[in-house]
Design a protein around this motif. Structure first.
Motif, PDB file in Angstrom:
ATOM      1  N   GLN A 168       0.813  -1.206   0.000  1.00  8.79           N
ATOM      2  CA  GLN A 168       0.000   0.000   0.000  1.00  8.79           C
ATOM      3  C   GLN A 168       0.846   1.255   0.000  1.00  8.79           C
ATOM      4  O   GLN A 168       0.465   2.271  -0.561  1.00  8.79           O
ATOM      5  CB  GLN A 168      -0.918   0.003   1.223  1.00  8.79           C
ATOM      6  N   LYS A 169       2.005   1.182   0.620  1.00  7.90           N
ATOM      7  CA  LYS A 169       2.848   2.367   0.732  1.00  7.90           C
ATOM      8  C   LYS A 169       3.370   2.788  -0.637  1.00  7.90           C
ATOM      9  O   LYS A 169       3.791   1.969  -1.439  1.00  7.90           O
ATOM     10  CB  LYS A 169       4.032   2.089   1.660  1.00  7.90           C
ATOM     11  N   GLN A 170       3.338   4.059  -0.868  1.00  2.71           N
ATOM     12  CA  GLN A 170       3.713   4.594  -2.178  1.00  2.71           C
ATOM     13  C   GLN A 170       5.167   4.295  -2.514  1.00  2.71           C
ATOM     14  O   GLN A 170       5.504   3.979  -3.653  1.00  2.71           O
ATOM     15  CB  GLN A 170       3.465   6.103  -2.200  1.00  2.71           C
ATOM     16  N   GLU A 171       6.057   4.344  -1.506  1.00  2.00           N
ATOM     17  CA  GLU A 171       7.469   4.110  -1.799  1.00  2.00           C
ATOM     18  C   GLU A 171       7.714   2.657  -2.233  1.00  2.00           C
ATOM     19  O   GLU A 171       8.587   2.384  -3.050  1.00  2.00           O
ATOM     20  CB  GLU A 171       8.337   4.459  -0.590  1.00  2.00           C
ATOM     21  N   THR A 172       6.927   1.718  -1.696  1.00  2.81           N
ATOM     22  CA  THR A 172       7.085   0.323  -2.100  1.00  2.81           C
ATOM     23  C   THR A 172       6.654   0.131  -3.541  1.00  2.81           C
ATOM     24  O   THR A 172       7.341  -0.529  -4.327  1.00  2.81           O
ATOM     25  CB  THR A 172       6.265  -0.599  -1.176  1.00  2.81           C
ATOM     26  N   TRP A 173       5.502   0.697  -3.877  1.00  2.00           N
ATOM     27  CA  TRP A 173       5.044   0.612  -5.268  1.00  2.00           C
ATOM     28  C   TRP A 173       6.044   1.266  -6.214  1.00  2.00           C
ATOM     29  O   TRP A 173       6.310   0.776  -7.307  1.00  2.00           O
ATOM     30  CB  TRP A 173       3.679   1.295  -5.406  1.00  2.00           C
ATOM     31  N   GLY A 174       6.576   2.414  -5.782  1.00  2.00           N
ATOM     32  CA  GLY A 174       7.539   3.115  -6.626  1.00  2.00           C
ATOM     33  C   GLY A 174       8.787   2.303  -6.871  1.00  2.00           C
ATOM     34  O   GLY A 174       9.309   2.263  -7.983  1.00  2.00           O
ATOM     35  N   PHE A 175       9.267   1.595  -5.849  1.00  2.00           N
ATOM     36  CA  PHE A 175      10.462   0.761  -5.995  1.00  2.00           C
ATOM     37  C   PHE A 175      10.214  -0.374  -6.971  1.00  2.00           C
ATOM     38  O   PHE A 175      11.038  -0.650  -7.855  1.00  2.00           O
ATOM     39  CB  PHE A 175      10.875   0.219  -4.627  1.00  2.00           C
ATOM     40  N   LEU A 176       9.058  -1.049  -6.823  1.00  2.00           N
ATOM     41  CA  LEU A 176       8.759  -2.174  -7.707  1.00  2.00           C
ATOM     42  C   LEU A 176       8.541  -1.705  -9.141  1.00  2.00           C
ATOM     43  O   LEU A 176       8.983  -2.349 -10.090  1.00  2.00           O
ATOM     44  CB  LEU A 176       7.526  -2.925  -7.189  1.00  2.00           C
ATOM     45  N   ALA A 177       7.849  -0.578  -9.297  1.00  2.00           N
ATOM     46  CA  ALA A 177       7.626  -0.045 -10.643  1.00  2.00           C
ATOM     47  C   ALA A 177       8.943   0.353 -11.296  1.00  2.00           C
ATOM     48  O   ALA A 177       9.157   0.133 -12.503  1.00  2.00           O
ATOM     49  CB  ALA A 177       6.682   1.153 -10.576  1.00  2.00           C
ATOM     50  N   TYR A 178       9.840   0.924 -10.500  1.00  2.00           N
ATOM     51  CA  TYR A 178      11.153   1.291 -11.011  1.00  2.00           C
ATOM     52  C   TYR A 178      11.927   0.051 -11.451  1.00  2.00           C
ATOM     53  O   TYR A 178      12.567   0.040 -12.508  1.00  2.00           O
ATOM     54  CB  TYR A 178      11.932   2.040  -9.927  1.00  2.00           C
TER      55      TYR A 178
END
Length: 209
Positions: free
Chosen positions: A84-94
């Motif tokens: 749910q955390k935005q930084e986790t999604w951002g890391f995976l998307a990156y």
């Protein structure tokens, strides 16, 4: 520069296009020595007298694929609470984006031709010429690196002007064996050989500007 398909000469087989990947994984001089016993012109194949051809794919192809798969699996099997955390999604998307970029940039097949008959080398990506120049711009080199404890490690690299450096052996502490292999490869391919020192009596210069 002669091309195997156009001239009716044999081209490098598909399996040999991935041969440098194994050396990058095992990264030992013994593995390279075994390859040289089976093919004295390794990593090239002799297309005709004084003409050597190397077709290959960059090892970033499998690295990008691995990164892409790992990130996709993490997204698929992680619970919503964990991602749910935005930084986790951002890391995976990156990670997915970088993996895709590595795959796409590494998919084009590389081809390097050493034509001693004409005295030039020719490098192309997916049939498009990247560079062509005199033979003195291509070389086999022993590169030096060290760790935090001051230990010296050597890499054996095939490089040249506007060429992507091809690591033949990743890291080894055995200087004598690495030098012997480097000199052997350079002699068989009729290339310049350079020691890790900028000024050294161990350089073997066969082609001058």
């Amino acid at each position: 520069v002669p091309k195997g398909r156009a001239s009716g000469l044999p081209t490098a087989s598909g399996g040999k296009r991935f041969q440098l990947w194994a050396l990058g994984l095992f990264c030992t001089e013994r593995h390279l020595a075994r390859r040289l016993r089976s093919n004295s012109f390794y990593p090239f194949t002799q297309q005709q007298p004084d003409v050597f051809v190397l077709e290959y794919y960059l090892d970033t192809l499998w690295k990008g694929a691995l990164l892409f798969v790992v990130c996709v699996v993490l997204v698929s099997f992680s619970s919503l609470r964990q991602v749910q955390k935005q930084e986790t999604w951002g890391f995976l998307a990156y990670g997915v984006g970088v993996g895709l970029w590595l795959i796409v940039s590494s998919l084009p097949r590389r081809r390097l031709v050493l034509n001693h008959t004409r005295g030039v080398y020719h490098f192309s990506i997916q049939g498009r010429t990247v560079c062509q120049g005199p033979m003195h711009l291509v070389y086999v080199r022993l590169a030096l690196s060290s760790d935090a404890y001051g230990r010296c490690f050597f890499q054996l690299v095939l490089g040249g002007h506007k060429l992507e450096p091809l690591v033949l052996v990743q890291l080894s502490e055995r200087y004598e064996q690495m030098e012997y292999l480097g000199r052997h490869i350079a002699r068989k391919l009729n290339l310049n050989y350079f020691d890790y020192l900028a000024t050294s009596y161990r350089h073997v210069v066969r082609h001058w500007p």
